[in-house]
Design a protein around this motif. Structure first.
Motif, mmCIF file in Angstrom:
data_model
loop_
_atom_site.group_PDB
_atom_site.id
_atom_site.type_symbol
_atom_site.label_atom_id
_atom_site.label_comp_id
_atom_site.label_asym_id
_atom_site.label_seq_id
_atom_site.Cartn_x
_atom_site.Cartn_y
_atom_site.Cartn_z
ATOM 1 N N LEU A 104 0.812 -1.215 0.000
ATOM 2 C CA LEU A 104 0.000 0.000 0.000
ATOM 3 C C LEU A 104 0.846 1.266 0.000
ATOM 4 O O LEU A 104 0.302 2.369 -0.034
ATOM 5 C CB LEU A 104 -0.917 0.008 1.227
ATOM 6 N N ASN A 105 2.154 1.109 0.041
ATOM 7 C CA ASN A 105 3.078 2.240 0.104
ATOM 8 C C ASN A 105 2.754 3.124 1.312
ATOM 9 O O ASN A 105 2.676 4.336 1.214
ATOM 10 C CB ASN A 105 3.058 3.053 -1.193
ATOM 11 N N ARG A 106 2.527 2.462 2.451
ATOM 12 C CA ARG A 106 2.218 3.129 3.717
ATOM 13 C C ARG A 106 3.196 2.631 4.768
ATOM 14 O O ARG A 106 3.801 1.580 4.608
ATOM 15 C CB ARG A 106 0.799 2.781 4.181
ATOM 16 N N THR A 107 3.306 3.386 5.852
ATOM 17 C CA THR A 107 4.158 2.918 6.942
ATOM 18 C C THR A 107 3.440 1.784 7.678
ATOM 19 O O THR A 107 2.205 1.668 7.608
ATOM 20 C CB THR A 107 4.459 4.050 7.950
ATOM 21 N N GLU A 108 4.215 0.974 8.377
ATOM 22 C CA GLU A 108 3.612 -0.109 9.152
ATOM 23 C C GLU A 108 2.696 0.456 10.231
ATOM 24 O O GLU A 108 1.626 -0.078 10.488
ATOM 25 C CB GLU A 108 4.702 -0.988 9.766
ATOM 26 N N GLU A 109 3.110 1.545 10.856
ATOM 27 C CA GLU A 109 2.310 2.162 11.919
ATOM 28 C C GLU A 109 0.967 2.662 11.375
ATOM 29 O O GLU A 109 -0.077 2.430 11.976
ATOM 30 C CB GLU A 109 3.086 3.325 12.545
ATOM 31 N N SER A 110 0.990 3.329 10.236
ATOM 32 C CA SER A 110 -0.235 3.834 9.628
ATOM 33 C C SER A 110 -1.154 2.683 9.227
ATOM 34 O O SER A 110 -2.370 2.745 9.417
ATOM 35 C CB SER A 110 0.101 4.685 8.401
ATOM 36 N N THR A 111 -0.563 1.638 8.686
ATOM 37 C CA THR A 111 -1.339 0.470 8.268
ATOM 38 C C THR A 111 -1.992 -0.201 9.465
ATOM 39 O O THR A 111 -3.177 -0.543 9.428
ATOM 40 C CB THR A 111 -0.428 -0.526 7.520
ATOM 41 N N LYS A 112 -1.227 -0.354 10.530
ATOM 42 C CA LYS A 112 -1.747 -0.970 11.756
ATOM 43 C C LYS A 112 -2.885 -0.127 12.331
ATOM 44 O O LYS A 112 -3.914 -0.664 12.739
ATOM 45 C CB LYS A 112 -0.613 -1.118 12.776
ATOM 46 N N ASP A 113 -2.703 1.195 12.362
ATOM 47 C CA ASP A 113 -3.729 2.092 12.891
ATOM 48 C C ASP A 113 -5.005 2.039 12.057
ATOM 49 O O ASP A 113 -6.113 2.014 12.607
ATOM 50 C CB ASP A 113 -3.213 3.530 12.957
ATOM 51 N N ALA A 114 -4.867 2.043 10.728
ATOM 52 C CA ALA A 114 -6.039 1.990 9.848
ATOM 53 C C ALA A 114 -6.793 0.675 10.034
ATOM 54 O O ALA A 114 -8.021 0.662 10.084
ATOM 55 C CB ALA A 114 -5.626 2.160 8.387
ATOM 56 N N ALA A 115 -6.055 -0.405 10.143
ATOM 57 C CA ALA A 115 -6.691 -1.714 10.342
ATOM 58 C C ALA A 115 -7.472 -1.732 11.658
ATOM 59 O O ALA A 115 -8.623 -2.171 11.705
ATOM 60 C CB ALA A 115 -5.636 -2.819 10.329
ATOM 61 N N ARG A 116 -6.862 -1.231 12.706
ATOM 62 C CA ARG A 116 -7.518 -1.204 14.022
ATOM 63 C C ARG A 116 -8.764 -0.310 13.969
ATOM 64 O O ARG A 116 -9.823 -0.686 14.484
ATOM 65 C CB ARG A 116 -6.538 -0.686 15.069
ATOM 66 N N LEU A 117 -8.647 0.850 13.361
ATOM 67 C CA LEU A 117 -9.745 1.804 13.265
ATOM 68 C C LEU A 117 -10.942 1.220 12.523
ATOM 69 O O LEU A 117 -12.084 1.505 12.841
ATOM 70 C CB LEU A 117 -9.263 3.075 12.564
ATOM 71 N N HIS A 118 -10.664 0.368 11.539
ATOM 72 C CA HIS A 118 -11.726 -0.215 10.711
ATOM 73 C C HIS A 118 -12.068 -1.656 11.104
ATOM 74 O O HIS A 118 -12.721 -2.364 10.334
ATOM 75 C CB HIS A 118 -11.342 -0.125 9.232
ATOM 76 N N GLY A 119 -11.589 -2.087 12.267
ATOM 77 C CA GLY A 119 -11.961 -3.394 12.801
ATOM 78 C C GLY A 119 -11.369 -4.583 12.062
ATOM 79 O O GLY A 119 -11.972 -5.646 12.037
ATOM 80 N N MET A 120 -10.195 -4.392 11.463
ATOM 81 C CA MET A 120 -9.534 -5.483 10.730
ATOM 82 C C MET A 120 -8.400 -6.056 11.575
ATOM 83 O O MET A 120 -7.771 -5.340 12.347
ATOM 84 C CB MET A 120 -8.952 -4.971 9.419
ATOM 85 N N ASN A 121 -8.148 -7.334 11.390
ATOM 86 C CA ASN A 121 -7.038 -7.990 12.070
ATOM 87 C C ASN A 121 -5.948 -8.319 11.057
ATOM 88 O O ASN A 121 -6.253 -8.845 9.989
ATOM 89 C CB ASN A 121 -7.490 -9.277 12.760
ATOM 90 N N ILE A 122 -4.717 -8.029 11.426
ATOM 91 C CA ILE A 122 -3.572 -8.360 10.575
ATOM 92 C C ILE A 122 -2.810 -9.496 11.229
ATOM 93 O O ILE A 122 -2.571 -9.466 12.449
ATOM 94 C CB ILE A 122 -2.654 -7.133 10.370
ATOM 95 N N ALA A 123 -2.447 -10.485 10.443
ATOM 96 C CA ALA A 123 -1.736 -11.657 10.944
ATOM 97 C C ALA A 123 -0.402 -11.256 11.572
ATOM 98 O O ALA A 123 0.243 -10.319 11.132
ATOM 99 C CB ALA A 123 -1.503 -12.658 9.817
ATOM 100 N N LYS A 124 -0.021 -11.981 12.596
ATOM 101 C CA LYS A 124 1.279 -11.760 13.240
ATOM 102 C C LYS A 124 2.374 -12.298 12.341
ATOM 103 O O LYS A 124 2.179 -13.280 11.626
ATOM 104 C CB LYS A 124 1.346 -12.491 14.584
ATOM 105 N N ALA A 125 3.526 -11.637 12.380
ATOM 106 C CA ALA A 125 4.675 -12.105 11.582
ATOM 107 C C ALA A 125 5.104 -13.475 12.077
ATOM 108 O O ALA A 125 5.041 -13.771 13.263
ATOM 109 C CB ALA A 125 5.824 -11.118 11.698
ATOM 110 N N ARG A 126 5.540 -14.308 11.142
ATOM 111 C CA ARG A 126 5.949 -15.673 11.509
ATOM 112 C C ARG A 126 7.430 -15.801 11.572
ATOM 113 O O ARG A 126 8.193 -15.231 10.985
ATOM 114 C CB ARG A 126 5.407 -16.649 10.481
#
Length: 59
Positions: A37-59
């Motif tokens: 998405l050409n976004r920072t990890e922090e921005s991506t994490k915040d957007a996901a949280r704000l919109h009720g999405m879960n992102i998989a944990k790194a393996r």
């Protein structure tokens, strides 16, 4: 300087949120989604949280 600079403090467009939801739903990790998405990890994490999405944990 790189041509692909992260979108610093730019609002999220509906199509970006859709892509975020799609990638998160496929189990992609935060780093991979942020890069796609050409976004920072922090921005991506915040957007996901704000919109009720879960992102998989790194393996």
């Amino acid at each position: 300087m790189s041509d692909k600079v992260a979108k610093h403090k730019q609002p999220w467009k509906p199509e970006e949120l859709q892509k975020l939801q799609t990638l998160a739903g496929k189990g992609k990790g935060l780093k991979e989604i942020a890069k796609a998405l050409n976004r920072t990890e922090e921005s991506t994490k915040d957007a996901a949280r704000l919109h009720g999405m879960n992102i998989a944990k790194a393996r």
